[in-house]
Design an enzyme around this catalytic site. Structure first.
Site, mmCIF file in Angstrom:
data_model
loop_
_atom_site.group_PDB
_atom_site.id
_atom_site.type_symbol
_atom_site.label_atom_id
_atom_site.label_comp_id
_atom_site.label_asym_id
_atom_site.label_seq_id
_atom_site.Cartn_x
_atom_site.Cartn_y
_atom_site.Cartn_z
ATOM 1 C CG HIS A 1 -0.119 -1.379 9.063
ATOM 2 N ND1 HIS A 1 -0.467 -0.998 10.338
ATOM 3 C CD2 HIS A 1 0.939 -0.606 8.707
ATOM 4 C CE1 HIS A 1 0.336 -0.034 10.747
ATOM 5 N NE2 HIS A 1 1.200 0.214 9.778
ATOM 6 C CG ASP B 1 3.061 0.186 5.611
ATOM 7 O OD1 ASP B 1 2.302 -0.714 5.189
ATOM 8 O OD2 ASP B 1 2.656 1.139 6.314
ATOM 9 C CD GLU B 2 4.381 2.063 10.049
ATOM 10 O OE1 GLU B 2 4.878 3.134 10.446
ATOM 11 O OE2 GLU B 2 3.163 1.823 10.114
ATOM 12 C CB VAL B 3 6.726 -6.131 8.391
ATOM 13 C CG1 VAL B 3 6.354 -7.583 8.679
ATOM 14 C CG2 VAL B 3 6.222 -5.740 7.005
ATOM 15 C CG ASP C 1 8.179 1.207 5.908
ATOM 16 O OD1 ASP C 1 8.114 0.425 6.859
ATOM 17 O OD2 ASP C 1 7.289 1.270 5.031
#
Length: 562
Positions: free
Chosen positions: A115, A171-173, A222
């Site tokens: 992000h 998160d969410e790489v 996550d």
């Protein structure tokens, strides 16, 4: 947008929650309200009022995600927002001062891996992307990227001298391992994408620990969920970071969540946080917050907390309030629309259920009759001071109801459009002038009604947010909905010029210069401020509804019979 429940359904659902067996209140630990400032950043005076409200509702701190609203300096000045001015250094300090006066801790959140859209969108920094077409993921192999992250952290930490914790995101790489340099790194036998992720995060975290030994570090969990016990234990993160496990689902899997927390704790990552949501997790373009949905999410988290073995140390819970899904997505619900949800969620955690006492605390504190903003009305006291931003919330609810009405949403599906004003008819200008005039009149009335409400929303919104936010909100949530009606007006104008003997002025009767192509003569149409309805009332539609007439008349009726 998500479908809204009826008034009775909402009340019934809330009663079910209220009659559930009480769970223990949220265990010891902080309750943080997440402020997502990468969209619709509140004006500083409004933000100060919100901080006071958070404290009054039972929060212990705020988790502030500045993104491009932070006053980065030097080479990082390019990261500042250009849509509206970022907060000044003095304003950032004032946020902390107001929070401290209210007994709230401030924890800044800085993304350091995934992000990173607000960073990697800039042309000068394109080379730091993991993959060229993914703006969110930083290339972990570039020293320039690591130095960039370190400088971002330095500037943020130094402007938060009183903070004891820092959230480093991670998160969410997305697409990690798919860049050319990562593929080369992964070609060595035994190397994995999990190791690639851990190597960057541990490097960043160790740098923070070295620079600020007493600063606690939090990160999202996550990217670690798929890692086995040995990988987690040998990750290098043990004793270095505190994991924040997030789940915003109203039907959160309690058993699996407990298992995951136990697994983290068993691997040595024993200091843990939870993360729920009070807004911004329903749909990417939701405008009106559902309190029940978010209360349900917190009831599930209470079940998780009650089921945890004694050895797991929960440090607290962050109630997230996402303003965008990411830097490039549409605006989610504005904060005023979500304050009843936030208040209800905090009280649910405090009472162990959404009891009548919890509901009463919310309605009295906010000065409203219902915890659902969609059916919210003023309490008997009418004290709007208790609810900063309530007028904007009411106006957005009313406007959203109009935009979701059947007459507007399905205007092009009524039998007169589909029978006498199809693309075939419009393209060839072969239309019935009578029907074209009637369609035009109804479209003008609807558009005028929308335009009137939009003007009211924008006027109120700019009191609380930058003017650019008001413009963005209208262009994202209003303009696409009214576009079909605008096309109808344009096409009726062209068709009537071809088919009618009357002068254009006497036939058309609408102003093309209006922002929503609506007639000012229709601007006084009334829209009830009661709870949203799926259909517009007769007073808010054209005096003769073609949609209703179409249901009563046979489709073979001749023009003379009409």
């Amino acid at each position: 947008m998500h479908d809204h429940c009826t008034h009775s359904n909402l009340l019934a659902a809330l009663q079910i929650s209220a009659t559930m067996d009480a769970l223990p209140a949220w265990p010891k630990g902080k309750k943080l309200v997440h402020l997502d400032l990468k969209g619709a950043p509140p004006r500083i005076d409004y933000l100060h009022k919100l901080i006071g409200l958070f404290s009054g509702l039972g929060a212990d701190g705020i988790l502030v995600e500045y993104e491009d609203m932070f006053p980065y300096e030097g080479e990082l000045k390019v990261l500042q927002s250009t849509q509206h001015s970022p907060y000044s250094r003095e304003e950032v300090l004032s946020i902390q001062e107001v929070a401290k006066s209210q007994g709230l801790e401030v924890i800044p959140l800085v993304q350091t891996f995934g992000h990173m859209e607000f960073v990697l969108k800039h042309k000068s920094l394109w080379g730091l992307r993991e993959v060229g077409h993914c703006l969110g993921t930083l290339n972990p192999h570039r020293e320039e990227g690591v130095r960039l992250v370190e400088e971002m952290l330095r500037q943020v930490v130094e402007l938060h001298p009183g903070s004891t914790s820092l959230h480093i995101g991670a998160d969410e790489v997305y697409l990690l391992g798919e860049g050319e340099e990562s593929r080369s790194w992964l070609s060595t036998p035994g190397r994995t994408v999990q190791q690639l992720f851990l190597s960057h995060v541990t490097r960043v975290a160790k740098g923070v620990r070295e620079a600020w030994p007493n600063l606690n570090m939090i990160m999202w969990d996550d990217m670690l969920r798929g890692m086995d016990h040995d990988t987690l234990k040998g990750s290098g993160l043990v004793g270095l970071v505190q994991l924040m496990l997030w789940d915003y689902n109203p039907t959160l899997d309690v058993k699996n969540t407990v298992y995951l927390l136990e697994r983290y704790s068993g691997a040595g990552l024993s200091e843990l946080w939870a993360a729920s949501a009070f807004k911004g997790s329903t749909n990417v373009h939701t405008c009106v917050t559902s309190t029940q949905r978010h209360v349900d999410n917190h009831l599930q988290w209470l079940q998780v907390a009650a089921a945890l073995p004694e050895g797991i140390h929960m440090l607290g819970i962050a109630l997230t309030g996402w303003q965008r899904y990411d830097h490039l997505s549409v605006l989610c619900e504005l904060l005023p629309l979500a304050l009843p949800s936030l208040a209800s969620s905090l009280q649910t955690l405090t009472h162990g259920q959404f009891s009548p006492e919890a509901q009463s605390r919310v309605t009295k504190t906010l000065g409203i009759s219902s915890v659902e903003v969609e059916i919210m009305a003023s309490s008997t006291t009418g004290d709007s001071v208790l609810f900063p931003g309530r007028r904007l919330a009411e106006l957005v609810v009313e406007l959203t109801a109009i935009l979701q009405s059947e007459e507007l949403r399905h205007f092009e599906d009524n039998m007169f459009v589909r029978g006498w004003f199809t693309p075939y008819h419009r393209q060839r200008k072969i239309v019935s002038p009578l029907i074209a005039q009637q369609l035009q009149s109804q479209a003008m009335t609807l558009l005028a009604l929308v335009e009137q409400r939009v003007a009211m929303v924008k006027k109120e919104m700019v009191r609380l947010y930058p003017a650019s936010t008001a413009q963005e909100w209208v262009e994202q949530h209003v303009s696409p909905v009214v576009a079909p009606l605008q096309r109808v007006l344009e096409d009726t104008r062209a068709s009537l010029l071809e088919m009618s003997p009357s002068s254009p002025e006497s036939v058309l009767g609408f102003s093309s210069s209006s922002s929503l192509t609506a007639s000012s003569s229709c601007s006084q149409r009334h829209w009830s401020s009661s709870r949203p309805r799926k259909r517009l009332s007769n007073e808010a539609t054209a005096s003769t509804s073609l949609t209703e007439r179409g249901k009563e008349q046979d489709q073979t009726t001749s023009c003379d019979q009409k």
